[in-house]
Enzyme design. Structure first.
Site, mmCIF file in Angstrom:
data_model
loop_
_atom_site.group_PDB
_atom_site.id
_atom_site.type_symbol
_atom_site.label_atom_id
_atom_site.label_comp_id
_atom_site.label_asym_id
_atom_site.label_seq_id
_atom_site.Cartn_x
_atom_site.Cartn_y
_atom_site.Cartn_z
ATOM 1 C CG HIS A 142 -0.362 0.354 2.527
ATOM 2 N ND1 HIS A 142 -1.086 0.874 3.578
ATOM 3 C CD2 HIS A 142 0.913 0.255 2.981
ATOM 4 C CE1 HIS A 142 -0.291 1.073 4.609
ATOM 5 N NE2 HIS A 142 0.933 0.709 4.281
ATOM 6 C CB CYS A 197 3.788 5.635 5.295
ATOM 7 S SG CYS A 197 4.636 4.796 6.639
ATOM 8 C CG HIS A 211 5.329 0.898 2.540
ATOM 9 N ND1 HIS A 211 4.664 2.073 2.260
ATOM 10 C CD2 HIS A 211 4.815 0.449 3.708
ATOM 11 C CE1 HIS A 211 3.803 2.340 3.227
ATOM 12 N NE2 HIS A 211 3.866 1.362 4.120
ATOM 13 C CG HIS A 229 2.927 -3.187 6.091
ATOM 14 N ND1 HIS A 229 3.919 -2.693 6.904
ATOM 15 C CD2 HIS A 229 2.321 -2.099 5.549
ATOM 16 C CE1 HIS A 229 3.915 -1.369 6.857
ATOM 17 N NE2 HIS A 229 2.953 -0.983 6.027
ATOM 18 C CG HIS A 257 1.159 -12.391 -2.375
ATOM 19 N ND1 HIS A 257 0.889 -13.178 -1.290
ATOM 20 C CD2 HIS A 257 2.497 -12.442 -2.545
ATOM 21 C CE1 HIS A 257 2.012 -13.686 -0.813
ATOM 22 N NE2 HIS A 257 3.012 -13.250 -1.553
ATOM 23 C CD GLU A 281 0.409 -0.299 8.335
ATOM 24 O OE1 GLU A 281 -0.687 -0.115 7.781
ATOM 25 O OE2 GLU A 281 1.177 0.615 8.648
HETATM 26 N N1 LIG Z 1 -2.436 5.532 12.779
HETATM 27 C C1 LIG Z 1 -1.707 5.096 11.733
HETATM 28 N N2 LIG Z 1 -0.478 5.574 11.531
HETATM 29 C C2 LIG Z 1 0.269 5.101 10.520
HETATM 30 C C3 LIG Z 1 -0.232 4.104 9.671
HETATM 31 C C4 LIG Z 1 -1.553 3.629 9.899
HETATM 32 O O1 LIG Z 1 -2.084 2.757 9.167
HETATM 33 N N3 LIG Z 1 -2.243 4.134 10.919
HETATM 34 N N4 LIG Z 1 0.559 3.588 8.706
HETATM 35 C C5 LIG Z 1 1.801 3.990 8.523
HETATM 36 C C6 LIG Z 1 2.674 3.335 7.504
HETATM 37 O O2 LIG Z 1 1.910 2.526 6.644
HETATM 38 C C7 LIG Z 1 3.899 2.538 8.053
HETATM 39 O O3 LIG Z 1 4.136 1.389 7.242
HETATM 40 C C8 LIG Z 1 3.833 2.040 9.450
HETATM 41 O O4 LIG Z 1 4.753 2.768 10.203
HETATM 42 P P1 LIG Z 1 5.615 2.174 11.424
HETATM 43 O O5 LIG Z 1 4.713 1.491 12.410
HETATM 44 O O6 LIG Z 1 6.428 3.297 11.926
HETATM 45 O O7 LIG Z 1 6.503 1.063 10.708
HETATM 46 P P2 LIG Z 1 7.973 0.589 11.049
HETATM 47 O O8 LIG Z 1 8.292 -0.515 10.107
HETATM 48 O O9 LIG Z 1 8.890 1.732 11.071
HETATM 49 O O10 LIG Z 1 7.812 -0.051 12.484
HETATM 50 P P3 LIG Z 1 8.857 -0.185 13.678
HETATM 51 O O11 LIG Z 1 8.423 -1.420 14.417
HETATM 52 O O12 LIG Z 1 8.695 1.050 14.522
HETATM 53 O O13 LIG Z 1 10.210 -0.321 13.078
HETATM 54 C C9 LIG Z 1 2.366 5.095 9.290
HETATM 55 N N5 LIG Z 1 1.509 5.588 10.329
HETATM 56 ZN ZN LIG Z 2 2.496 0.853 5.573
#
Ligand SMILES: Nc1nc2c(c(=O)[nH]1)N=C([C@H](O)[C@H](O)COP(=O)(O)OP(=O)(O)OP(=O)(O)O)CN2
Ligand SMILES: [Zn+2]
Length: 128
Positions: free
Chosen positions: A16, A25, A29, A31, A75, A113
């Site tokens: 997404h 984001c 990318h 997940h 996928h 996620e």
């Molecule tokens: N409230 C939300 N905030 C964010 C969402 C969401 O769906 N709801 N999504 C994103 C991004 O898609 C991002 O992929 C997720 O960010 P993050 O959790 O920081 O991912 P990391 O891989 O960096 O996780 P770590 O475990 O902290 O390394 C952003 N925000």
């Molecule tokens: Zn994401």
């Protein structure tokens, strides 16, 4: 009659992007999402019945979630499938609506996620 919540867990991979997001984001990318679905109801008490002692058969629950959710998202590029911004919150709300519309008595949905970020939606959280 006694009641219980049963939970089935799934994983699926999907891509997404969050249009307009100020950060990484906004880029395409992927997940490995982890999904937990909780079903609440009476524990059946009918000696000799196939589902005696169960809220719902885990096998039937697995088949239903796979058909309604996993097979649609696994996928895939989620942005191309939905009309909403595919945040975890919106994806989980869509899952709840989809399962309730299929008469699956979902109590909660927990959608990870990443291993450290998840959203939880409860029955009744769905607005208009
Ligand atoms: N409230 C939300 N905030 C964010 C969402 C969401 O769906 N709801 N999504 C994103 C991004 O898609 C991002 O992929 C997720 O960010 P993050 O959790 O920081 O991912 P990391 O891989 O960096 O996780 P770590 O475990 O902290 O390394 C952003 N925000
Ligand atoms: Zn994401």
């Amino acid at each position: 009659m006694a009641k219980a919540t049963i939970v089935k867990e799934f994983t699926f991979d999907a891509a997404h992007r969050l249009e307009g997001y100020q950060g990484l984001c906004q880029n395409l990318h992927g997940h490995t999402y982890k999904l937990q679905v909780g079903i609440y109801g009476p524990v059946k008490n009918e000696a000799g019945a196939a589902d005696d002692g169960m809220v719902w058969d885990f096998v039937k629950l697995k088949q239903a979630i796979k058909e309604k959710i996993i097979d649609k998202l696994d996928h895939q590029y989620i942005n191309e499938l939905v009309s909403f911004r595919p945040t975890s919150e919106n994806i989980a709300l869509w899952m709840m609506k989809t399962l309730l519309a299929a008469n699956i008595p979902v109590k909660f949905i927990r959608l990870y996620e990443t291993p450290t970020s998840y959203v939880e939606i409860h029955e009744g959280d769905i607005g208009e």
